[in-house]
Enzyme design. Structure first.
Site, PDB file in Angstrom:
ATOM      1  CG  HIS A 169       2.225 -11.534  -3.519  1.00  0.00           C
ATOM      2  ND1 HIS A 169       2.125 -10.422  -2.711  1.00  0.00           N
ATOM      3  CD2 HIS A 169       1.297 -11.362  -4.489  1.00  0.00           C
ATOM      4  CE1 HIS A 169       1.190  -9.617  -3.185  1.00  0.00           C
ATOM      5  NE2 HIS A 169       0.678 -10.176  -4.279  1.00  0.00           N
ATOM      6  CG  HIS A 227      -3.495 -12.541  -6.162  1.00  0.00           C
ATOM      7  ND1 HIS A 227      -4.331 -11.910  -5.270  1.00  0.00           N
ATOM      8  CD2 HIS A 227      -2.341 -11.815  -6.175  1.00  0.00           C
ATOM      9  CE1 HIS A 227      -3.723 -10.846  -4.767  1.00  0.00           C
ATOM     10  NE2 HIS A 227      -2.508 -10.761  -5.300  1.00  0.00           N
ATOM     11  CG  ASP A 272      -8.551 -13.877  -8.159  1.00  0.00           C
ATOM     12  OD1 ASP A 272      -7.369 -13.844  -7.749  1.00  0.00           O
ATOM     13  OD2 ASP A 272      -9.315 -12.888  -8.056  1.00  0.00           O
ATOM     14  N   GLY A 307      -6.344  -4.773  -3.607  1.00  0.00           N
ATOM     15  CA  GLY A 307      -7.149  -3.818  -4.353  1.00  0.00           C
ATOM     16  C   GLY A 307      -6.394  -2.514  -4.532  1.00  0.00           C
ATOM     17  CG  HIS A 313      -1.741  -6.480  -2.110  1.00  0.00           C
ATOM     18  ND1 HIS A 313      -2.208  -7.620  -1.493  1.00  0.00           N
ATOM     19  CD2 HIS A 313      -1.427  -6.832  -3.385  1.00  0.00           C
ATOM     20  CE1 HIS A 313      -2.194  -8.617  -2.363  1.00  0.00           C
ATOM     21  NE2 HIS A 313      -1.719  -8.172  -3.518  1.00  0.00           N
ATOM     22  CD  GLU A 338       0.868  -4.037  -7.275  1.00  0.00           C
ATOM     23  OE1 GLU A 338       0.886  -4.722  -8.304  1.00  0.00           O
ATOM     24  OE2 GLU A 338      -0.033  -4.108  -6.426  1.00  0.00           O
ATOM     25  CG  ASP A 391       0.901 -10.178  -8.323  1.00  0.00           C
ATOM     26  OD1 ASP A 391       0.088 -10.469  -7.427  1.00  0.00           O
ATOM     27  OD2 ASP A 391       0.951  -9.045  -8.838  1.00  0.00           O
TER      28      ASP A 391
END
Length: 380
Positions: A26, A28, A30, A188, A215, A218, A307
């Site tokens: 996991h 990202h 960006d 998102g 996702h 969380e 993350d």
């Protein structure tokens, strides 16, 4: 049970943690840029919105913004990184550096996710975005090999929960499943945007025998987890940390699992836990109170992840370092988390098994042998 510090179970030091083979599920794209790269790309594309144009200061700004407790500032950090990732060259560079940085940190296998729909402002097509990122990962793998570091990176294509392109992105993921894309994800805000809005995408992926994670759990809690599993059929839970809400710990230390928690554990559903990120978003108040300690003790399929490395100022070594310091985890615990993650990866079974038997277990065995040799040398 976790390893306890002592003469037969030493706590790994920072160098051993870095050298230990690690698996990341996991992360990202960006959320993991080098601050200096953000500055370079901003100048190259004429983006004038950065709060700082000094790499070190910008890195500090990203971490402080993510720690601020303000959702607006947290989301702003991704607006800046996505703004400079709108050309093929930029995407390729970011992906290449991602692979190199992970390899430098001892990661031997990683699944890195990104949302192609967020990289279209410069005129790229979805296909061009995927080809650029895949090329960057292959370049990063090659450059890492040239430095004697082994890594394999698979891409997860993410659809945004608030948008309406999930089926399109799922079809894109399936089209590129033999060229570096290993699965699909949605991300998102959970509240107000349940995964059931994208059932057509998940049904399509299941018909195509493809992999996906969601996702869930969380911020929104148990309903999000239940929907991801029972309505959508997710293979893994992105975060899933709120499963702790279905586990009761009595004053005498006895533990009772609710039906959903028991199902998650019994079915060996992987939890993509991200401790540092969870602290920033309020899912846990501290490392010591993070559910990962209890979930590990109860033998859930727990994994350790980063993350967003830029926003959290973290790495896999830093994540494990915090857990070693907090829970007294030894190399056996690190290996347990790493094997869990490799078992849960979205690549074929024989390739996962080869990574476990040929790379991960020998890597940890070597680290343990080094310690035993050092103890023998001391006593001889």
């Amino acid at each position: 049970m976790t390893s306890q510090p002592g003469p037969t179970a030493p706590l790994p030091d920072a160098d051993q943690i870095r050298r230990a083979p690690k698996v990341l599920l996991h992360d990202h794209l960006d959320g993991g840029l080098r601050p200096g790269t953000v500055v370079d790309l901003a100048r190259a594309c004429g983006y004038e919105g950065l709060p700082e144009y000094d790499g070190d200061k910008l890195g500090t700004w990203f971490r402080e913004a993510a720690d601020s407790g303000s959702l607006e500032r947290y989301l702003e950090t991704f607006a800046h990184t996505c703004a400079v990732m709108q050309t093929s060259d930029a995407l390729r560079r970011v992906a290449s550096e991602c692979a190199q940085d992970l390899a430098e940190d001892g990661v031997v296998y990683a699944e890195v996710r990104y949302a192609p729909e967020q990289h279209l402002d410069g005129g790229l097509s979805l296909e061009e975005v995927v080809r650029a990122v895949n090329a960057g990962f292959r370049e990063g793998e090659r450059l890492a090999r040239e430095k004697g570091r082994r890594i394999r990176v698979g891409a997860l294509l993410t659809a945004m929960r608030h948008a309406a392109r999930a089926l399109e992105i799922a079809e894109l993921a399936n089209a590129h499943r033999d060229s570096g894309v290993v699965g699909f994800d949605i991300a998102g805000a959970e509240a107000g945007y349940p995964p059931t809005r994208h059932l057509d995408a998940f049904e399509y992926l299941k018909r195509e025998n493809n992999h996906f994670t969601i996702h869930a759990g969380e911020a929104f809690g148990l309903p999000s987890i239940w929907q991801a599993l029972q309505w959508c059929g997710a293979d893994r839970l992105g975060h899933g940390v709120r499963i702790i809400d279905d586990i009761d710990v009595a004053e005498d230390g006895s533990v009772t699992l609710g039906r959903l928690a028991a199902y998650v554990r019994d079915k060996r559903i992987p939890l993509e836990l991200c401790p540092s990120s969870n602290l920033q978003t309020g899912a846990a108040p501290s490392y010591a109170e993070h559910p990962i300690g209890l979930l590990r003790r109860l033998h859930f399929r727990a994994t350790v992840n980063t993350d967003n490395r830029l926003m959290s100022g973290t790495s896999m070594s830093r994540e494990f370092g915090a857990l070693v310091e907090t829970f007294g985890y030894g190399l056996d615990d690190m290996q347990w988390f790493t094997v869990n993650a490799m078992k849960s990866a979205f690549i074929p079974f024989d390739e996962r098994l080869a990574m476990i038997n040929d790379v991960i277990k020998p890597g940890y065995a070597e680290l343990k042998s080094e310690w035993l040799f050092s103890q023998t040398a001391v006593t001889s």
